[in-house]
Every structure is written in C-alpha cells, then in structure tokens.
Enzyme design. Structure first.
Site, PDB file in Angstrom:
ATOM      1  N   GLY A  45       4.511   8.095  11.109  1.00  0.00           N
ATOM      2  CA  GLY A  45       4.444   7.711  10.203  1.00  0.00           C
ATOM      3  C   GLY A  45       3.093   7.896  10.117  1.00  0.00           C
ATOM      4  O   GLY A  45       2.376   8.826   8.809  1.00  0.00           O
ATOM      5  N   ALA A  46       2.454   7.503  10.695  1.00  0.00           N
ATOM      6  CA  ALA A  46       1.355   7.952  11.177  1.00  0.00           C
ATOM      7  C   ALA A  46      -0.020   8.773  11.477  1.00  0.00           C
ATOM      8  O   ALA A  46      -0.818   8.540  11.359  1.00  0.00           O
ATOM      9  CB  ALA A  46       0.800   6.488  12.129  1.00  0.00           C
ATOM     10  N   ARG A  74       1.203  -1.061  -0.446  1.00  0.00           N
ATOM     11  CA  ARG A  74       0.005   0.080   0.295  1.00  0.00           C
ATOM     12  C   ARG A  74       1.166   1.194   0.314  1.00  0.00           C
ATOM     13  O   ARG A  74       0.661   2.155  -0.656  1.00  0.00           O
ATOM     14  CB  ARG A  74      -0.370   0.483   1.423  1.00  0.00           C
ATOM     15  CG  ARG A  74      -1.992  -1.180   1.499  1.00  0.00           C
ATOM     16  CD  ARG A  74      -2.549  -1.410   2.244  1.00  0.00           C
ATOM     17  NE  ARG A  74      -1.906  -1.844   3.129  1.00  0.00           N
ATOM     18  CZ  ARG A  74      -2.217  -3.212   3.895  1.00  0.00           C
ATOM     19  NH1 ARG A  74      -3.139  -4.020   3.312  1.00  0.00           N
ATOM     20  NH2 ARG A  74      -1.297  -3.334   5.034  1.00  0.00           N
ATOM     21  N   GLU A  97      12.329   1.620  20.448  1.00  0.00           N
ATOM     22  CA  GLU A  97      11.765   3.150  20.555  1.00  0.00           C
ATOM     23  C   GLU A  97      11.620   3.521  22.299  1.00  0.00           C
ATOM     24  O   GLU A  97      10.668   2.566  22.775  1.00  0.00           O
ATOM     25  CB  GLU A  97      10.815   2.998  19.842  1.00  0.00           C
ATOM     26  CG  GLU A  97      11.247   2.719  18.453  1.00  0.00           C
ATOM     27  CD  GLU A  97      10.495   3.094  17.542  1.00  0.00           C
ATOM     28  OE1 GLU A  97       8.599   3.136  17.663  1.00  0.00           O
ATOM     29  OE2 GLU A  97      10.557   2.718  15.743  1.00  0.00           O
ATOM     30  N   ASP A 129      12.808   7.179  10.513  1.00  0.00           N
ATOM     31  CA  ASP A 129      11.169   7.826  11.479  1.00  0.00           C
ATOM     32  C   ASP A 129      11.068   6.358  12.640  1.00  0.00           C
ATOM     33  O   ASP A 129      10.453   6.107  13.533  1.00  0.00           O
ATOM     34  CB  ASP A 129      10.038   7.500  10.737  1.00  0.00           C
ATOM     35  CG  ASP A 129       8.896   7.791  11.650  1.00  0.00           C
ATOM     36  OD1 ASP A 129       8.622   9.014  12.531  1.00  0.00           O
ATOM     37  OD2 ASP A 129       7.386   6.990  11.536  1.00  0.00           O
ATOM     38  N   HIS A 148       9.278   8.162  15.089  1.00  0.00           N
ATOM     39  CA  HIS A 148       7.610   7.082  14.760  1.00  0.00           C
ATOM     40  C   HIS A 148       6.543   8.155  14.745  1.00  0.00           C
ATOM     41  O   HIS A 148       5.550   7.892  15.401  1.00  0.00           O
ATOM     42  CB  HIS A 148       7.679   5.675  15.753  1.00  0.00           C
ATOM     43  CG  HIS A 148       6.935   4.592  15.207  1.00  0.00           C
ATOM     44  ND1 HIS A 148       7.513   4.023  15.372  1.00  0.00           N
ATOM     45  CD2 HIS A 148       6.150   5.125  14.113  1.00  0.00           C
ATOM     46  CE1 HIS A 148       6.269   3.189  14.993  1.00  0.00           C
ATOM     47  NE2 HIS A 148       5.199   3.063  13.660  1.00  0.00           N
ATOM     48  N   ASP A 205       9.589  -6.587  -4.301  1.00  0.00           N
ATOM     49  CA  ASP A 205       8.743  -7.060  -3.633  1.00  0.00           C
ATOM     50  C   ASP A 205       8.405  -8.737  -4.073  1.00  0.00           C
ATOM     51  O   ASP A 205       7.505  -9.060  -5.415  1.00  0.00           O
ATOM     52  CB  ASP A 205       7.976  -6.323  -3.530  1.00  0.00           C
ATOM     53  CG  ASP A 205       6.131  -6.805  -2.488  1.00  0.00           C
ATOM     54  OD1 ASP A 205       6.964  -7.769  -2.377  1.00  0.00           O
ATOM     55  OD2 ASP A 205       5.894  -6.058  -1.704  1.00  0.00           O
ATOM     56  N   CYS A 246      10.421   4.576   5.995  1.00  0.00           N
ATOM     57  CA  CYS A 246       9.528   4.814   7.171  1.00  0.00           C
ATOM     58  C   CYS A 246       8.873   3.902   8.137  1.00  0.00           C
ATOM     59  O   CYS A 246       7.463   3.450   7.939  1.00  0.00           O
ATOM     60  CB  CYS A 246       8.821   5.966   6.899  1.00  0.00           C
ATOM     61  SG  CYS A 246       9.675   7.425   6.517  1.00  0.00           S
TER      62      CYS A 246
HETATM   63  P1  NAD Z   1       1.360  -4.074   3.337  1.00  0.00           P
HETATM   64  O1  NAD Z   1       1.269  -5.439   3.532  1.00  0.00           O
HETATM   65  O2  NAD Z   1       0.532  -3.522   1.822  1.00  0.00           O
HETATM   66  O3  NAD Z   1       2.780  -3.961   2.064  1.00  0.00           O
HETATM   67  C1  NAD Z   1       4.089  -4.637   2.621  1.00  0.00           C
HETATM   68  C2  NAD Z   1       4.728  -5.279   1.110  1.00  0.00           C
HETATM   69  O4  NAD Z   1       6.145  -5.737   1.775  1.00  0.00           O
HETATM   70  C3  NAD Z   1       4.394  -5.827   0.737  1.00  0.00           C
HETATM   71  O5  NAD Z   1       3.968  -5.745  -0.939  1.00  0.00           O
HETATM   72  C4  NAD Z   1       5.243  -7.218   0.703  1.00  0.00           C
HETATM   73  O6  NAD Z   1       4.678  -7.973  -0.067  1.00  0.00           O
HETATM   74  C5  NAD Z   1       6.307  -6.672   1.012  1.00  0.00           C
HETATM   75  N1  NAD Z   1       7.102  -7.100   1.444  1.00  0.00           N
HETATM   76  C6  NAD Z   1       7.142  -8.278   2.595  1.00  0.00           C
HETATM   77  N2  NAD Z   1       8.278  -8.749   3.109  1.00  0.00           N
HETATM   78  C7  NAD Z   1       9.440  -8.636   1.664  1.00  0.00           C
HETATM   79  C8  NAD Z   1      10.465  -8.695   1.135  1.00  0.00           C
HETATM   80  N3  NAD Z   1      10.873  -9.459   2.178  1.00  0.00           N
HETATM   81  N4  NAD Z   1      11.356  -7.757   0.774  1.00  0.00           N
HETATM   82  C9  NAD Z   1      10.709  -7.174  -0.517  1.00  0.00           C
HETATM   83  N5  NAD Z   1       9.269  -6.448   0.153  1.00  0.00           N
HETATM   84  C10 NAD Z   1       8.661  -7.687   0.503  1.00  0.00           C
HETATM   85  O7  NAD Z   1       1.998  -2.511   5.064  1.00  0.00           O
HETATM   86  P2  NAD Z   1       2.260  -0.799   4.399  1.00  0.00           P
HETATM   87  O8  NAD Z   1       0.791  -0.941   5.051  1.00  0.00           O
HETATM   88  O9  NAD Z   1       2.881  -0.171   3.042  1.00  0.00           O
HETATM   89  O10 NAD Z   1       2.711  -1.204   5.408  1.00  0.00           O
HETATM   90  C11 NAD Z   1       4.384  -1.307   5.633  1.00  0.00           C
HETATM   91  C12 NAD Z   1       5.183  -1.167   6.300  1.00  0.00           C
HETATM   92  O11 NAD Z   1       5.208   0.373   6.252  1.00  0.00           O
HETATM   93  C13 NAD Z   1       5.063  -1.603   7.888  1.00  0.00           C
HETATM   94  O12 NAD Z   1       5.974  -2.333   8.128  1.00  0.00           O
HETATM   95  C14 NAD Z   1       4.327  -1.397   8.386  1.00  0.00           C
HETATM   96  O13 NAD Z   1       3.951  -1.467   9.497  1.00  0.00           O
HETATM   97  C15 NAD Z   1       4.821   1.033   8.344  1.00  0.00           C
HETATM   98  N6  NAD Z   1       4.172   1.688   8.873  1.00  0.00           N
HETATM   99  C16 NAD Z   1       4.839   2.321   9.326  1.00  0.00           C
HETATM  100  C17 NAD Z   1       4.050   3.100   9.777  1.00  0.00           C
HETATM  101  C18 NAD Z   1       5.040   4.724  10.937  1.00  0.00           C
HETATM  102  O14 NAD Z   1       4.408   4.986  11.556  1.00  0.00           O
HETATM  103  N7  NAD Z   1       6.617   4.759  10.422  1.00  0.00           N
HETATM  104  C19 NAD Z   1       2.560   3.727   9.922  1.00  0.00           C
HETATM  105  C20 NAD Z   1       2.016   3.178   9.151  1.00  0.00           C
HETATM  106  C21 NAD Z   1       2.867   1.585   8.358  1.00  0.00           C
HETATM  107  C1  MLT Z   2       1.246   1.367  12.408  1.00  0.00           C
HETATM  108  O1  MLT Z   2       2.108   0.148  11.827  1.00  0.00           O
HETATM  109  O2  MLT Z   2       0.152   1.631  12.221  1.00  0.00           O
HETATM  110  C2  MLT Z   2       2.062   2.257  12.477  1.00  0.00           C
HETATM  111  O3  MLT Z   2       3.009   2.259  13.194  1.00  0.00           O
HETATM  112  C3  MLT Z   2       1.739   2.853  13.195  1.00  0.00           C
HETATM  113  C4  MLT Z   2       1.568   2.860  14.719  1.00  0.00           C
HETATM  114  O4  MLT Z   2       2.221   2.230  15.696  1.00  0.00           O
HETATM  115  O5  MLT Z   2       1.002   4.245  15.281  1.00  0.00           O
END
Ligand code: NAD
Ligand code: MLT
Length: 540
Positions: free
Chosen positions: A284-285, A153, A264, A259, A282, A173, A233
């Site tokens: 991101g969200a 996503r 943490e 991030d 952290h 991916d 991030c």
């Molecule tokens: P998602 O599940 O939509 O996408 C993750 C992608 O990673 C998938 O397409 C999956 O196939 C791929 N993947 C898994 N293992 C892999 C590997 N070994 N090599 C390459 N690709 C691989 O998730 P998302 O919603 O896009 O979120 C992505 C990341 O961002 C997650 O770790 C989530 O926790 C993190 N996140 C962080 C914050 C923040 O506050 N910083 C906010 C939201 C999400």
């Molecule tokens: C998440 O995985 O959704 C983010 O890291 C945001 C959070 O933990 O609040």
C-alpha cells in the site's frame, strides 16, 4: 555539539537517511532485517530507531532501553509497536502518518477495480495461453454503493476518488464528526450493520485495534449483499480470514482484494488458493513518493527531537508544551511545581488527584489533543501528575510516562472545569486525597507573568514557587516566627522571603524562602519550637 546514533531496522528511502546524516551530529546505521534477538542486544546503544512494519517493537525488546529515546515509525500503523511499554520507559513513539496516504489510497482504487473486473485473474489467464472473455465478467462501479469503514486520511481520499466514478458513498466511523462526512458528500452511518447491508463494495481503512480486530466475521458477512466485493488495504485481522475464505468459496463474496494479512508473509494461508481473491504483498505504501514521504517526515522529526527543537506526530506525548500559548506555558510550569509542592507536604498514599481549570483561559480547543494515546488528560493534568510523582519515585518521570505511573499506582485522576473559584477568574487548582489527608493548592499568574501559589488549603498566600523553602504550620501565638528567624540566623541561613498566612481556627502557615541548604539539625531545631505543628523543607 552532542552526538547521537540512529539505527534503521527496515529499509527506508535514502532521502530520509540523507536528512539524518546532514544534521551534523547524527551517526546512522542501517540494519534492515535485523533479528529480534540481535536488536535487543544493541538497541540501548542508539538514541533513536527507525522502523517500518518489518520490525515488531515489543515490551521485551525495550526491557533495557539504554539511551533509546525515540522509536520512529516510517509509516502510519503502530500496531507493531508496544506504545504502553515504550511510554513507561519514557521513550517517544512517533510516526509519519501523512507520507503514504495517497500511495495507499491509489492502491485501494486499483484493488477495487481489480476486484470488480478480476483484472489479475484475466492477466494470468491470458498469459497462460487462454483467450476466455466470458470468464471475466465484472461489475461496473458507476452507481454502485461504496461502504468505507474508517473515514480518516485514506478513507476520505478514497471517497473523493470514488465519487468521480459516480459511486454513492457511505461510511462508518464512530470517531469523526458528521460535518466531515458532510463536507465529503458521504453519508455517515451510526451502525456498521447499516453500511454492511447496503454496500456493493466495502473497503476498510481503520487501524487494527481491539475494536477493529475481527470486526468482520461470518455474522457480519451474512448481513452483506450477495456478491459483495471486499477490499482491505489497511491491516490484516480486520476481516477474519477463515470466514472470508468460506464466503469467497460460497460466492457470497464475489471477489476480495487484500494487501494485508493477519500473519505476514501469509505463507501457507489457504486464502491464497482462491481464484476470486486478489492479493498484493503489503505494498500500500510502496510508491516512490510514498516511501520518500514517510522517510523524510520521520527523519526530520527525529533530527528535531534529538536536537531539542519542536517536532510533530509523537503519539505518546499528548501535547507539546511549546504548542501552548506563552501565557498557558507559565500555567503549565506552575501546576507542575504545585504538584511537586503537594507531594512534599502531604502524608499518606495518594488515592485521587483532581485538577480544576478555572476561567475562560483554559478553553478546550487550546488543550485539545490530536494524538491517539491511551490517556486523554489535558496538558496541565499531566504536568501536575509529573510534578507530584517525581518527588517520590525512583524512576525518571516524564510527561510521557507520568499518566501510566499514576494508573499503575491506582491513583484516580479527575479533571474538571469551573468558571470561577474563590475570588479568582483564572486559576489552576490541584487537589490530592491520600489515605491520611487532603490538600488543595491553587495558583494563578498575575500581570508580571510570574506563576504564584495563592491558596494552600484554607490559607491565602502569594508565593513565587522557586527554590528552597521551609514550610511550617504552627499555632498562631507570639514568638514562633521570631524563634524560626533566630535559628536560621544563628546557622548563617539567609532568609530571602517570608510568607505568612493565618486561619480563623488559630493556625498559621508559613513559607520561608532561604538562600542556603537546610540541614537535618536545623530542621529538627525548628520542629522543636513550642507551638510548632509541623515543619519541612521543600524544594520547588
Ligand atoms: P487515519 O487515522 O487517518 O484513519 C483511520 C480512521 O479509522 C479514523 O478516522 C478513525 O476514526 C477510524 N476508526 C478507528 N476505529 C474505528 C472503528 N472501530 N470503526 C470505524 N472506524 C474507526 O489512518 P489512515 O492514514 O487513513 O490509515 C488507515 C489504515 O491504513 C491504518 O490501519 C494504516 O496502518 C493503514 N495503512 C496501510 C498501508 C498499506 O501499506 N497497506 C499504508 C498506509 C496505511
Ligand atoms: C503503514 O502503516 O504505513 C503501512 O502499512 C506501510 C508500511 O508498513 O510500510
């Protein structure tokens, strides 16, 4: 109306709390920052908890889960929840994966620009009284190659936005289809190394898994272009922090924007000493919209789940019965009953359970799972295992924990698909092999929409599996059936149905459906009938 209690252990947006309260039967308690020990003491008093990344839900926390049924994560990442431990206790784990996608995407874009132009450092320098324009020489994004690791996503949304900067986008991916990358105009590489070698900026958007932890160490950094920019991030630990430190110090990595951290908050982390590392705590969200988004999604899902309605985003329920078409729901119930029957009629310890889906009805796309769980069994397999195990197990077997229990008992689970089986075009076949014997039971659904058992080992039958049956095998000779009838009659047991099948080998099999309970004495009388091989009472 049944009353429920929900505990919120991290701060979530009030819109989510309101949904819970407005549901009419949910009481809410908010205890952001609650300690592990305190939470462990009270967790069992709640039907559901809602967490963010501030609460780590360990196996130890779930040792005595009391009435806890749901762990709701207001966000995407589930690396802070022990999903296997929760599953074994039959607790649903759900997240809100879409609520903060754009928040994290936009932070990534900001971090990328910040790192390319050293914006945070320039800001600090000016505020410290300097006017040093030369020091803040950056690089342009236009025409640069952006490597996206994890094209889910957030990765996809970053790709869309980065394209408008005129960047060339490549991705790694291994779990997405090439057509998805094609539709985004992204070149998908088979190997991570290929992306590392040609990217000017690399951004990470994978979950933290065994595979992605330390995905980037000194070795991978050496493959990168000199002066590469790194952005993370997603999750701390994807880039090894010690190796990143060295690479930033040496200038191999121009700048990095981070991030998320291995630990943490990153108190005492030497990365924070570096001028070419830009950090955020952290966040991101953390947008109004992102927080509202995840809070609303998780609250709605919890209300629906507690009130017995259908809900989304459960990561340890591999399917939802209600999501199957109606005709397949009948098959689903049937195979669970077949599993139950098999467990009650077989001797020995199970070594293998095999489920065969026969016919076009069981198209893969109908059974396809969209959730990331440790098991990829299709729904009928899980229902069959559940039915089989619940006969012998003390614990409450659920669709969530059944595959784990099978794994714990070293039962080899096999799934297969066939076009036809025997004379049937649509059939579910359950085979179980124990250390003592093998049983094959198959069922189908006729036009009356009733699930029926039609094969039992080599016997052909037609049984609607519902209620109490006396199941017996006997030598096929006159008098046996009559004697069973006499015993039941003299004990005032009403026969509701009688299904008899014979084999060429001289054995017969019967299922006698009865309206009353069969006592041990009655069963023993039946077992003593001359010619009886085995007899048992089965409840389906
Ligand atoms: P998602 O599940 O939509 O996408 C993750 C992608 O990673 C998938 O397409 C999956 O196939 C791929 N993947 C898994 N293992 C892999 C590997 N070994 N090599 C390459 N690709 C691989 O998730 P998302 O919603 O896009 O979120 C992505 C990341 O961002 C997650 O770790 C989530 O926790 C993190 N996140 C962080 C914050 C923040 O506050 N910083 C906010 C939201 C999400
Ligand atoms: C998440 O995985 O959704 C983010 O890291 C945001 C959070 O933990 O609040």
């Amino acid at each position: 109306m049944e009353k429920f209690k929900v505990l919120i252990t991290d701060h979530i947006a009030e819109e989510g709390v309101k949904i819970l309260l407005d549901s009419g039967n949910i009481e809410v308690e908010e205890k952001p920052g609650i300690s592990h020990d305190e939470l462990k003491k009270i967790i069992g008093d709640y039907d559901a908890i809602i967490t963010r990344s501030g609460t780590t839900v360990t196996a130890d926390l779930l040792e005595n889960p009391g009435k806890l049924k749901i762990i709701g994560r207001a966000g995407v990442g589930l690396d802070n929840v022990d999903i296997e431990a929760a599953s074994k206790k039959g607790i649903i784990v759900m997240n809100a994966p879409t609520g903060n996608t754009l928040a994290a995407t936009e932070l990534t874009m900001g971090m990328m620009l910040a790192a390319a132009r050293k914006i945070p450092a320039a800001n600090n320098s000016l505020k410290n009284g300097e006017w040093n324009r030369k020091k803040f020489m950056g690089i342009q994004l236009f025409n640069k190659t952006l490597g996206i690791v994890g094209l889910g996503r957030i990765g996809s949304n970053v790709a869309i936005r980065a394209k408008s900067f005129g960047m060339k986008i490549v991705a790694y991916d291994p779990y997405i289809k090439k057509s998805k990358a094609d539709s985004l105009g992204v070149t998908l590489f088979e190997k991570l190394e290929d992306l590392l070698k040609i990217s000017d900026i690399i951004t990470f958007h994978t979950p933290l898994t065994k595979e992605t932890k330390n995905m980037i160490t000194k070795k991978q950094i050496e493959m990168m272009k000199d002066g590469v920019i790194l952005v993370n991030c997603a999750r701390g630990g994807i880039i090894n922090e010690d190796d990143l430190y060295e690479a930033l110090k040496s200038g191999k990595v121009f700048t990095a924007a981070i991030d998320v951290f291995e630990k943490e908050p990153p108190k005492g982390n030497k990365l924070l000493e570096l001028d070419n590392l830009f950090v955020t705590p952290h966040i991101g969200a953390n947008t109004e919209e992102g927080q509202k988004g995840v809070a609303v999604i998780i609250a709605e899902q919890i209300v629906n789940a507690l009130q017995g309605k259908s809900y989304m985003n459960a990561v340890n329920i591999p399917f939802m019965k209600s999501q199957l078409p109606l005709d397949l729901q009948i098959y689903f119930e049937l195979i669970e009953k077949i599993g139950k029957l098999a467990a009650q009629t077989i001797k020995g310890r199970p070594d293998e359970i095999k489920i065969t889906l026969v016919g076009e009805k069981f198209e893969e796309d109908i059974c396809e799972r969209t959730f990331d769980t440790p098991f990829s069994y299709q729904p009928f397999t899980i229902a069959a295992i559940k039915g089989f195990l619940e006969v012998s197990m003390q614990e409450t077997v659920s669709y969530i924990n059944a595959p784990y229990f099978a794994k714990d008992r070293s039962i080899n689970v096999v799934e297969s698909k066939r076009e036809v089986y025997d004379k049937y075009n649509d059939l579910l076949v359950f085979e179980v092999v124990t250390d003592k014997e093998k049983r094959v039971i198959a069922g189908t659904v006729f036009n009356d929409n009733e699930g029926r058992i039609v094969l039992f080992d080599d016997f052909r039958l037609d049984i609607i599996p519902k209620g109490t049956f006396i199941y017996f095998r006997n030598y096929d000779r006159p008098g046996v059936i009559g004697k069973v009838g006499t015993i039941l009659g003299s004990n005032n047991i009403n026969i509701a149905g009688f299904e008899l099948a014979r084999q060429s080998g001289g054995e017969a099999l019967a299922f006698v459906s009865v309206d009353n309970q069969i006592t041990e004495e009655v069963l023993n009388e039946i077992k003593k009938i001359d010619g009886m091989i085995e007899a048992n009472v089965v409840e389906i």
